[in-house]
Design a protein around this motif. Structure first.
Motif, mmCIF file in Angstrom:
data_model
loop_
_atom_site.group_PDB
_atom_site.id
_atom_site.type_symbol
_atom_site.label_atom_id
_atom_site.label_comp_id
_atom_site.label_asym_id
_atom_site.label_seq_id
_atom_site.Cartn_x
_atom_site.Cartn_y
_atom_site.Cartn_z
ATOM 1 N N UNK A 47 0.849 -1.184 0.000
ATOM 2 C CA UNK A 47 0.000 0.000 0.000
ATOM 3 C C UNK A 47 0.885 1.234 0.000
ATOM 4 N N UNK A 48 0.688 2.091 -1.023
ATOM 5 C CA UNK A 48 1.467 3.320 -1.137
ATOM 6 C C UNK A 48 0.550 4.425 -1.614
ATOM 7 N N UNK A 49 1.049 5.631 -1.588
ATOM 8 C CA UNK A 49 0.201 6.786 -1.877
ATOM 9 C C UNK A 49 -0.444 6.701 -3.256
ATOM 10 N N UNK A 50 0.249 6.104 -4.201
ATOM 11 C CA UNK A 50 -0.293 6.023 -5.553
ATOM 12 C C UNK A 50 -1.238 4.870 -5.767
ATOM 13 N N UNK A 51 -1.515 4.101 -4.730
ATOM 14 C CA UNK A 51 -2.384 2.955 -4.854
ATOM 15 C C UNK A 51 -1.683 1.682 -4.439
ATOM 16 N N UNK A 52 -2.406 0.591 -4.444
ATOM 17 C CA UNK A 52 -1.857 -0.685 -4.004
ATOM 18 C C UNK A 52 -1.200 -1.413 -5.160
ATOM 19 N N UNK A 53 -0.142 -2.154 -4.846
ATOM 20 C CA UNK A 53 0.528 -3.022 -5.817
ATOM 21 C C UNK A 53 0.547 -4.425 -5.247
ATOM 22 N N UNK A 54 0.382 -5.407 -6.106
ATOM 23 C CA UNK A 54 0.335 -6.795 -5.660
ATOM 24 C C UNK A 54 1.374 -7.625 -6.400
ATOM 25 N N UNK A 55 1.771 -8.700 -5.742
ATOM 26 C CA UNK A 55 2.727 -9.618 -6.360
ATOM 27 C C UNK A 55 2.485 -10.998 -5.798
ATOM 28 N N UNK A 56 2.616 -12.012 -6.659
ATOM 29 C CA UNK A 56 2.424 -13.395 -6.260
ATOM 30 C C UNK A 56 3.757 -14.121 -6.334
ATOM 31 N N UNK A 57 4.123 -14.752 -5.221
ATOM 32 C CA UNK A 57 5.331 -15.589 -5.172
ATOM 33 C C UNK A 57 4.890 -17.038 -5.212
ATOM 34 N N UNK A 58 5.236 -17.741 -6.268
ATOM 35 C CA UNK A 58 4.897 -19.154 -6.369
ATOM 36 C C UNK A 58 6.035 -19.981 -5.754
ATOM 37 N N UNK A 59 5.660 -20.992 -4.994
ATOM 38 C CA UNK A 59 6.657 -21.880 -4.428
ATOM 39 C C UNK A 59 7.013 -21.530 -3.001
ATOM 40 N N UNK A 60 8.181 -21.996 -2.558
ATOM 41 C CA UNK A 60 8.537 -21.946 -1.151
ATOM 42 C C UNK A 60 9.301 -20.696 -0.735
ATOM 43 N N UNK A 61 9.713 -19.866 -1.682
ATOM 44 C CA UNK A 61 10.574 -18.732 -1.332
ATOM 45 C C UNK A 61 9.897 -17.837 -0.296
ATOM 46 N N UNK A 62 10.589 -17.603 0.815
ATOM 47 C CA UNK A 62 10.053 -16.702 1.844
ATOM 48 C C UNK A 62 11.163 -15.905 2.528
ATOM 49 N N UNK A 63 12.402 -16.106 2.125
ATOM 50 C CA UNK A 63 13.512 -15.328 2.673
ATOM 51 C C UNK A 63 14.347 -14.783 1.530
ATOM 52 N N UNK A 64 15.001 -13.640 1.796
ATOM 53 C CA UNK A 64 15.873 -13.020 0.795
ATOM 54 C C UNK A 64 15.142 -12.863 -0.553
ATOM 55 N N UNK A 65 13.906 -12.396 -0.469
ATOM 56 C CA UNK A 65 13.091 -12.201 -1.666
ATOM 57 C C UNK A 65 13.387 -10.815 -2.240
ATOM 58 N N UNK A 66 13.720 -10.769 -3.503
ATOM 59 C CA UNK A 66 14.009 -9.492 -4.147
ATOM 60 C C UNK A 66 12.752 -8.626 -4.175
ATOM 61 N N UNK A 67 12.929 -7.334 -4.026
ATOM 62 C CA UNK A 67 11.820 -6.375 -4.031
ATOM 63 C C UNK A 67 11.064 -6.483 -5.355
ATOM 64 N N UNK A 68 9.777 -6.851 -5.331
ATOM 65 C CA UNK A 68 9.059 -7.094 -6.584
ATOM 66 C C UNK A 68 8.229 -5.910 -7.078
ATOM 67 N N UNK A 69 8.333 -4.780 -6.388
ATOM 68 C CA UNK A 69 7.480 -3.632 -6.713
ATOM 69 C C UNK A 69 8.305 -2.519 -7.346
ATOM 70 N N UNK A 70 7.620 -1.462 -7.742
ATOM 71 C CA UNK A 70 8.334 -0.281 -8.217
ATOM 72 C C UNK A 70 9.241 0.234 -7.104
ATOM 73 N N UNK A 71 10.415 0.739 -7.442
ATOM 74 C CA UNK A 71 11.356 1.175 -6.398
ATOM 75 C C UNK A 71 10.748 2.241 -5.498
ATOM 76 N N UNK A 72 11.188 2.224 -4.252
ATOM 77 C CA UNK A 72 10.803 3.262 -3.311
ATOM 78 C C UNK A 72 11.462 4.582 -3.693
ATOM 79 N N UNK A 73 10.804 5.651 -3.382
ATOM 80 C CA UNK A 73 11.397 6.984 -3.516
ATOM 81 C C UNK A 73 11.959 7.406 -2.163
ATOM 82 N N UNK A 74 12.901 8.333 -2.148
ATOM 83 C CA UNK A 74 13.399 8.821 -0.861
ATOM 84 C C UNK A 74 12.246 9.319 0.010
ATOM 85 N N UNK A 75 12.245 8.878 1.249
ATOM 86 C CA UNK A 75 11.257 9.277 2.269
ATOM 87 C C UNK A 75 9.866 8.709 2.017
ATOM 88 N N UNK A 76 9.714 7.921 0.979
ATOM 89 C CA UNK A 76 8.403 7.327 0.732
ATOM 90 C C UNK A 76 8.069 6.344 1.852
#
Length: 942
Positions: A47-76
């Motif tokens: 959930x961010x100011x511009x609206x919600x973004x969703x992502x589905x992780x298939x399988x067992x991965x639950x650690x060291x998951x790469x950021x799947x969303x648009x990059x954060x802005x400073x102070x966002x």
């Protein structure tokens, strides 16, 4: 059965939502009471100011998951939720939202000038800085970015902006500085506001180096830079930066240094006639002076390591009057921090606090501090009850000598404040043997005292440096006990920078403040520590970032080794602090330094090959694997005889050949047998230094010598792990005999009573004794293989893995050993029971019972005709002989303990005949005859 729930974790300092990257690594920990639970998928919602973004992780991965969303802005500011679904198809509840804030600066956003005192009165002069600014509307958000060469605390309108200590810490200031990112919105008010800064030199102005080489490295005065971004509700923003308009003064902190301590004169408090403090708006700063604008700092980057905070308070446990009549406070624990006082008295009264780790013959033992005065002074203002705690220094101490206290000292008015990097505790261990339990507690305190922004060697003397060799051997233990990933990730960035400046040489210490050259086991921190982070946290990103550093170090060593593929004839620390080394020559170990160097040449080359393979650098993986085999072959040809004897016939040499897997598996048994024989010959006393100590127990247990390892662990005579415990140690000592049995401090020029390197035994206690180990990176699969020790009733370890809480342990009673295990959700475990049975299990709680292996009975007969080997293996007989010798001829008892070589081909009677008078010899024979008779009688009873 309840539905699974998850908790989001992010790549940020502990107890912080502020991330240093636009794309932070994320993960989640699942909690479920379902057995054998495996994640099938995970849904992420941001959930961010511009609206919600969703992502589905298939399988067992639950650690060291790469950021799947648009990059954060400073102070966002965003919030992340996760919902997991198991392989059974049952979806869990959405997690609580996890707040995430972009704590980094945007490109070109850093505008602050670097400022300091214009006319300091002394080197490293503590300073006070201030400015005022106006807030002209409703503030949506206000963010302070600040850094220093030195240490600082900032206050806005009289209130400190956070609870951090000694920030921003120590980095190679000329190459890398760190900024804090602090939300100060709540501290602002409409109208005029003020920022006040307290500033001191600490690491920035300390003289580092030994004896005549001690010098400044970063300048002679502390410097500060900051900018406050005020964002208004109407869309405007204003930037308040450090610049020439700021004002400066000196104040109550008269002098401050890491080694010297801190002096505060409360009569110099910066309060104006109206009672306003210097960090409050409207303060009368007419007597203040313009600041000096300094050379700009390297543009700071956001923090990835944990903050240092006040973690715990420890009361006085005893007030001692020393033989010389001085007053010394005992806090019962060797710790790192400083004291907080509550005191009242006449203005100008000076209270002096001298710190030390030990008492020597009843007096404060300050010789190990060398040039570090470790002395704090407080001059009272005379304004009633005053509270004071030094702000910009720290000490390693258990004891404090107090002088100048006005009136009668009430120990309740003095408290020790423990400070260190605020890392999450993740590991615990307990055993039924109280001395081993205390040893482990000492390991924990040793870590706490030496993880203060930098992994230091010691916290008390005129050193406190980030020695690479110490953390190289201790990283596995540290990574079990605390979440040290961010801490070591940050330090490795500094290592790579300092190594780059040194042409590929990894310095002895990081940050690098002493002359260095390539040294085995020390420089190899460049290759080993990243591997530990990968093994324990599945942290491939740090391994990838450090790969060039790993490769540069290994290439440098291969160049030194040349076509012989052996690292020979160079300076080395070797098996540092072997117990047989002379007090003033700690590198003179039993194991040849060339053997140590070439073993590490193999280890680092092999590490680069494995890293290259993991990172998909296939050509380099093949190249370095081939070179590693060349190094292995050269090592075996030069240092291992065809029969399996090391030419450097010492414990560390055998341990390296086995544990580093240099020797082929078919030679491990004979190497292990010789290692066990050497260990018994020494009377089951430790015979290794920094290199061999972390691995000797693994070498013994891997080759079938668990009982030898047990005897080595429970030995209480000097040198041993437990000797310091019997001497009252509350942390790990630098030397096996930092304090001699008569209470005299080791005569060597260098000794510390808080030095975690020998605490690397903790990793073996966790993995082998309790049986809890990773079997895949990040504990995605566990290996649970407890090794019940004779004479112990139980042992247990617990660890908060990236997947959740894991535990393993055992207990014995009535001829049965019960093994228990807790496997976190989304993981599996291979369980090897003491009887050899193997099980593959999924998540949940598990228990097994197996027959307890019988403890071998001591021989029925023991006498002067017994071999020395048989005597040392018979603890009861050994102690009986020792007791008689202690009573009749103490010098002979000392020789019996410390210099006897416990050979299978030499009889006891012949060995003690020279040093024992006939009457005492007869007494020994009689006592052993009595013992034999008692055993015969016990064996004869039905």
């Amino acid at each position: 059965m309840s539905l699974p729930t998850a908790r989001v974790v992010i790549d940020a300092p502990y107890r912080s939502d502020v991330v240093a990257s636009p794309a932070p690594v994320i993960g989640w920990i699942t909690d479920t009471d379902a057995s054998d639970w495996v994640q099938a998928r995970a849904e992420l919602t941001l959930d961010r100011a511009g609206g919600a973004e969703s992502h589905l992780v298939e399988g067992r991965a639950s650690t060291q998951v790469a950021w799947p969303f648009a990059p954060l802005a400073p102070r966002e500011e965003v919030s992340l939720r996760v919902r997991v679904t198991g392989a059974d198809g049952a979806a869990g509840e959405w997690s609580a939202p996890r707040r995430i804030v972009g704590g980094f600066l945007g490109q070109g956003e850093w505008r602050a000038a670097t400022i300091g005192l214009a006319a300091p009165g002394s080197e490293g002069q503590p300073a006070y800085l201030r400015t005022e600014f106006e807030v002209t509307g409703d503030v949506r958000r206000a963010t302070l970015y600040a850094t220093a060469v030195g240490v600082y605390q900032a206050a806005v309108n009289g209130a400190d902006v956070d609870d951090q200590v000694m920030k921003p810490g120590w980095t190679p200031y000329l190459r890398r500085t760190i900024h804090e990112t602090t939300d100060v919105t709540a501290l602002l008010a409409q109208g005029v506001n003020a920022i006040g800064v307290r500033l001191a030199g600490a690491w920035g102005t300390e003289h580092f180096g030994f004896r005549e080489n001690s010098r400044l490295h970063y300048g002679d005065q502390p410097r500060f830079a900051a900018q406050l971004l005020v964002e208004y509700a109407d869309g405007r923003s204003e930037l308040v930066t450090t610049d020439a308009s700021w004002r400066a003064s000196t104040g109550p902190i008269v002098a401050s240094g890491l080694y010297a301590g801190e002096t505060c004169d409360a009569r110099r408090a910066l309060v104006d006639a109206e009672g306003r403090g210097f960090a409050e708006a409207g303060y009368d700063a007419a007597a203040w002076h313009p600041v000096a604008v300094q050379e700009p700092l390297v543009e700071p980057e956001a923090r990835v390591s944990p903050f240092v905070r006040r973690i715990e308070e420890v009361p006085v446990v005893d007030v001692i009057t020393t033989p010389s009549g001085r007053t010394v406070l005992d806090f019962g624990q060797n710790l790192v921090g400083r004291l907080r006082l509550r005191v009242s008295g006449p203005a100008g009264t000076e209270v002096t606090l001298r710190h030390a780790e030990v008492l020597e013959h009843g007096e404060l033992g300050t010789r190990p501090l060398r040039k570090a005065a470790a002395t704090d002074r407080f001059m009272l203002a005379g304004s009633g009850v005053e509270e004071w705690e030094p702000e910009f220094t720290f000490h390693g101490f258990r004891y404090t000598e107090v002088s100048g206290w006005p009136g009668e000292l009430d120990p309740a008015d003095i408290t020790a404040v423990v400070i260190h990097s605020d890392m999450e505790r993740t590991g615990w261990f307990e055993a039924s043997d109280p001395l081993v339990d205390k040893l482990h507690e000492n390991v924990v305190w040793g870590l706490r005292g030496n993880f203060l922004y930098v992994p230091t060697d010691c916290p008390q003397r005129d050193e406190r440096l980030g020695w690479t060799g110490d953390i190289q051997v201790f990283a596995p233990t540290a990574s079990f006990l605390y979440d040290v990933r961010g801490f070591l990730d940050s330090w490795l960035r500094d290592l790579a920078l300092e190594q780059e400046d040194a042409g590929g040489v990894v310095p002895f210490v990081v940050p690098n403040v002493i002359p260095g050259r390539p040294a085995a086991a020390w420089g190899d921190a460049a290759t080993i520590v990243p591997w530990v982070l990968h093994e324990r946290y599945a942290d491939t990103a740090t391994l990838a970032r450090q790969y060039d550093s790993m490769k540069a170090w290994t290439d440098l060593l291969l160049g030194i080794a040349g076509p012989r593929r052996l690292w020979e004839g160079c300076f080395q620390f070797g098996d540092w602090l072997d117990p047989d080394a002379p007090p003033d020559s700690p590198a003179k170990a039993k194991t040849d330094a060339d053997v140590v160097a070439s073993a590490y040449l193999f280890r680092s080359t092999d590490a680069v090959a494995r890293a290259a393979a993991l990172l998909g650098r296939d050509d380099e993986a093949t190249e370095y694997a081939a070179v590693a085999e060349e190094v292995r072959a050269a090592f075996l040809a030069e240092y291992v005889t065809p029969s399996g004897r090391m030419v450097s016939d010492a414990q560390t040499a055998y341990a390296m050949a086995i544990v580093f897997e240099i020797a082929p598996a078919e030679k491990h048994a004979v190497l292990g047998d010789r290692l066990a024989e050497l260990t018994r010959r020494s009377g089951y006393r430790i015979g290794t230094g920094f290199v061999g100590t972390p691995i000797i127990q693994d070498a013994l247990t891997r080759t079938g010598h668990l009982e030898t390892a047990r005897r080595l662990l429970v030995q209480t005579e000097d040198p041993s792990w437990l000797y310091p415990v019997t001497m009252g140690a509350t942390t790990i000592w630098e030397r096996w005999d930092s304090m001699l049995p008569d209470g005299t401090i080791n005569p060597g020029q260098m000794t510390s009573f808080n030095h975690y390197a020998f605490g690397a035994i903790g990793d073996w206690l966790h993995r082998v004794v309790a049986g809890l180990a990773p079997d895949a990176p990040g504990y995605a699969r566990l290996r649970i293989e407890p090794r019940p020790l004779a004479g112990f009733d139980s042992a247990r370890a617990e660890h908060l893995t990236p997947y959740g809480r894991a535990a393993a342990g055992w207990s014995r009673a009535d001829g049965v050993v019960r093994v228990e295990a807790l496997v976190p959700p989304n993981t599996t475990a291979t369980v090897v029971l003491p009887d050899g049975a193997t099980h593959e299990v999924g998540s949940g709680s598990h228990a097994w019972e197996v027959a307890d292996a019988a403890t071998p009975a001591p021989p029925a007969h023991v006498g002067l005709d017994s071999s020395l080997a048989a005597v040392i293996d018979d603890a009861e007989a050994y102690q009986a002989i020792l007791d008689l010798l202690e009573t009749g001829k103490p010098a002979a008892a000392t020789a019996f303990r410390r210099t006897m070589e416990w050979l299978p081909g030499r009889e006891l009677g012949e060995a003690i005949s020279r040093d024992t008078d006939p009457a005492l010899r007869s007494a020994v024979a009689e006592r052993l005859a009595e013992l034999s008779a008692q055993r015969a009688g016990a064996n004869a009873r039905p």
